[in-house]
Design an enzyme around this catalytic site. Sequence first.
Site, PDB file in Angstrom:
ATOM      1  N   LYS A   9      -4.652  -4.963  -5.736  1.00  0.00           N
ATOM      2  CA  LYS A   9      -5.778  -5.136  -4.811  1.00  0.00           C
ATOM      3  C   LYS A   9      -7.020  -5.683  -5.551  1.00  0.00           C
ATOM      4  CE  LYS A   9      -3.973  -1.301  -2.139  1.00  0.00           C
ATOM      5  NZ  LYS A   9      -4.146  -0.471  -0.972  1.00  0.00           N
ATOM      6  N   HIS A  94      -1.322  -8.030   4.963  1.00  0.00           N
ATOM      7  CA  HIS A  94      -1.636  -6.659   4.544  1.00  0.00           C
ATOM      8  C   HIS A  94      -2.634  -6.062   5.540  1.00  0.00           C
ATOM      9  CE1 HIS A  94      -2.919  -3.232   2.217  1.00  0.00           C
ATOM     10  NE2 HIS A  94      -1.851  -3.417   1.448  1.00  0.00           N
ATOM     11  N   GLU A  96      -5.074  -4.214   5.172  1.00  0.00           N
ATOM     12  CA  GLU A  96      -6.490  -4.278   4.773  1.00  0.00           C
ATOM     13  C   GLU A  96      -7.086  -5.629   5.168  1.00  0.00           C
ATOM     14  OE1 GLU A  96      -5.888  -3.172   0.692  1.00  0.00           O
ATOM     15  OE2 GLU A  96      -5.455  -1.118   1.295  1.00  0.00           O
ATOM     16  N   GLY A 172      -2.986   4.323   0.988  1.00  0.00           N
ATOM     17  CA  GLY A 172      -4.137   4.866   0.258  1.00  0.00           C
ATOM     18  C   GLY A 172      -4.587   6.239   0.722  1.00  0.00           C
ATOM     19  N   SER A 212       1.212   5.195  -0.052  1.00  0.00           N
ATOM     20  CA  SER A 212       1.063   6.407  -0.870  1.00  0.00           C
ATOM     21  C   SER A 212       2.321   6.762  -1.666  1.00  0.00           C
ATOM     22  CB  SER A 212       0.615   7.581   0.004  1.00  0.00           C
ATOM     23  OG  SER A 212      -0.678   7.337   0.504  1.00  0.00           O
TER      24      SER A 212
HETATM   25  C1  PEP Z   1      -0.662  -1.074  -0.380  1.00  0.00           C
HETATM   26  O1  PEP Z   1      -1.524  -1.573  -1.080  1.00  0.00           O
HETATM   27  O2  PEP Z   1      -0.061  -1.755   0.423  1.00  0.00           O
HETATM   28  C2  PEP Z   1      -0.341   0.342  -0.539  1.00  0.00           C
HETATM   29  C3  PEP Z   1       0.804   0.765  -0.072  1.00  0.00           C
HETATM   30  O3  PEP Z   1      -1.258   1.113  -1.179  1.00  0.00           O
HETATM   31  P1  PEP Z   1      -1.028   2.643  -1.652  1.00  0.00           P
HETATM   32  O4  PEP Z   1       0.239   2.676  -2.431  1.00  0.00           O
HETATM   33  O5  PEP Z   1      -2.222   2.959  -2.462  1.00  0.00           O
HETATM   34  O6  PEP Z   1      -0.917   3.489  -0.413  1.00  0.00           O
END
Ligand code: PEP
Length: 258
Positions: A9, A94, A96, A172, A212
């Site tokens: 990220k 994604h 985000e 996250g 996560s």
């Molecule tokens: C992601 O960036 O797509 C993601 C799954 O992040 P995390 O593993 O921190 O939940």
Amino acid sequence: MKTLIANWKMNVGIRESVALARGTLLTLRGRKLIPELVICPSTIALSEVRKVVARSSVSLGAQNVFWESKGPYTGEISTRMLQEVGVSYVILGHSERRQELHETDEMIHKKVLYVLSEQMTPILCIGESKQQREAGQTQEVIRAQLISALSQVYVRGSERVLIAYEPVWAIGSGEASSVGEVIEIHQYIRSFLQELFPGVSSQQLPILYGGSVDGENAYGFLREEMIDGLLIGGASIKINQFNDIVEAAGEVLEAQGT
Ligand code: PEP
């Protein structure tokens, strides 16, 4: 085969990315069986990270791309530019970017088509929000995202499209989805992909889980045949955690004899 995608990220700059890439290579050292590993640093760190992974089995991915090869698109980056620094995978859709940058299904569709036309591999992220899940709309949402992103897409020859099922509420949050739930959704996605791409092998359309994942829960996901790999955010920049995830993948590959 199991695939691990490390999504760094906007968390690490150039110096830290180089150190992380070196650390990631160390996690692979001495292992007999290693997963397919794709690391996705920030755009600015790509060329330095490339120097680190150049002679390894690790591939480079980008976190985004634009859908034109060049032109007046201030701030954007093209597939050709990414290829110049050795990128072969691109994360698309994604959550985000869907949420914070209002990336629409239509934009994601254009990017998927463009990335494939440039002989690169899209990593298409899909997944439902907490509200959608609570309203029982998970399958409907995923189906709509797949239809939109993959319409007019043909998976030819050795081309691949990686699908990352990432429930938005799990990203996250420290609250991963249960293995059982992931398997159920992956089964749904698999059968829908068979409808969309009859005759295309599941190896060309791997389905990964993201949300996560950490060193402790990775094995539970990876040992499942339905789960072709993991997309890892937070834990991919903590080298000890990532090492445990790579180790979990190695154990699964060994147990499967692949
Ligand atoms: C992601 O960036 O797509 C993601 C799954 O992040 P995390 O593993 O921190 O939940």
